[in-house]
Scaffold this motif. Structure first.
Motif, PDB file in Angstrom:
ATOM      1  N   LEU A   2       0.827  -1.202   0.000  1.00 50.79           N
ATOM      2  CA  LEU A   2       0.000   0.000   0.000  1.00 50.79           C
ATOM      3  C   LEU A   2       0.864   1.256   0.000  1.00 50.79           C
ATOM      4  O   LEU A   2       1.929   1.284   0.622  1.00 50.79           O
ATOM      5  CB  LEU A   2      -0.890   0.025   1.242  1.00 50.79           C
ATOM      6  N   PRO A  77       0.295   4.100   5.206  1.00 44.85           N
ATOM      7  CA  PRO A  77       0.446   2.789   4.575  1.00 44.85           C
ATOM      8  C   PRO A  77       1.052   1.737   5.502  1.00 44.85           C
ATOM      9  O   PRO A  77       0.717   0.561   5.399  1.00 44.85           O
ATOM     10  CB  PRO A  77       1.367   3.051   3.385  1.00 44.85           C
ATOM     11  N   ALA A  80      -1.806   0.328   7.215  1.00 45.65           N
ATOM     12  CA  ALA A  80      -2.939   0.055   6.316  1.00 45.65           C
ATOM     13  C   ALA A  80      -4.210   0.751   6.799  1.00 45.65           C
ATOM     14  O   ALA A  80      -5.306   0.212   6.703  1.00 45.65           O
ATOM     15  CB  ALA A  80      -3.161  -1.443   6.144  1.00 45.65           C
ATOM     16  N   GLU A 107      -4.565  -5.393   3.056  1.00 45.90           N
ATOM     17  CA  GLU A 107      -3.239  -5.245   2.450  1.00 45.90           C
ATOM     18  C   GLU A 107      -3.076  -6.078   1.185  1.00 45.90           C
ATOM     19  O   GLU A 107      -2.374  -5.667   0.255  1.00 45.90           O
ATOM     20  CB  GLU A 107      -2.165  -5.571   3.479  1.00 45.90           C
TER      21      GLU A 107
END
Length: 160
Positions: A2, A77, A80, A107
């Motif tokens: 991500l 990220p 997540a 993810e």
């Protein structure tokens, strides 16, 4: 893996889908088993499943003239997760609801798996704006009028 850019773009795509009442567009942003949680007494409880989430928001556009803005967005990220601050204009009622949402991403797929909504104020039918008392929304650059014209703006309906 991500990225903040992917997460931000997906949330914005989801909101575009909400504003356009684009059910399939919204569904494409979620895992099939995604859950959208709400405060007690709101919208009948948690909405489970991508299609349920999308159809319920499309229904709000049709019945309440709903339109939304993303006012702030932070994406992480590494965890997540992302958080946004939003405004929900219910043009058929002439009301504005403000709040935050916490997003959890899957993810593996990069899709939204969970949304937890937190509202700035409990629903109060005597108020046209449900927001934080004393907060300078105008001074901080928040939208004060609905940016998306809705044909239902003169119609009054129930507030669910």
């Amino acid at each position: 893996m991500l990225t903040a850019e992917h997460m931000s773009a997906l949330i914005r795509r989801y909101f575009d889908g909400c504003n356009d009442a684009d059910v399939e567009g919204m569904i494409a942003c979620f895992t099939p088993d995604a859950v959208h949680y709400f405060p007690p007494g709101m919208y009948g409880g948690a909405w489970r499943g991508a299609r349920t989430i999308a159809e319920n928001w499309a229904h709000r556009v049709a019945t309440l003239g709903s339109a939304w803005t993303i006012d702030r967005l932070l994406a992480d990220p590494a965890s997540a997760q992302a958080v946004i601050e939003w405004s929900h204009f219910k043009t058929a009622e002439g009301t504005v609801l403000r709040g935050d949402e916490w997003y959890v991403f899957d993810e593996a797929s990069g899709l939204i798996a969970e949304i937890r909504a937190y509202y700035a104020s409990p629903v109060d039918p005597t108020r046209a704006e449900l927001a934080l008392d004393g907060y300078d929304y105008a001074g901080r650059g928040y939208p004060l009028t609905c940016p998306v014209p809705r044909p239902h703006a003169t119609q009054r309906t129930s507030s669910t």
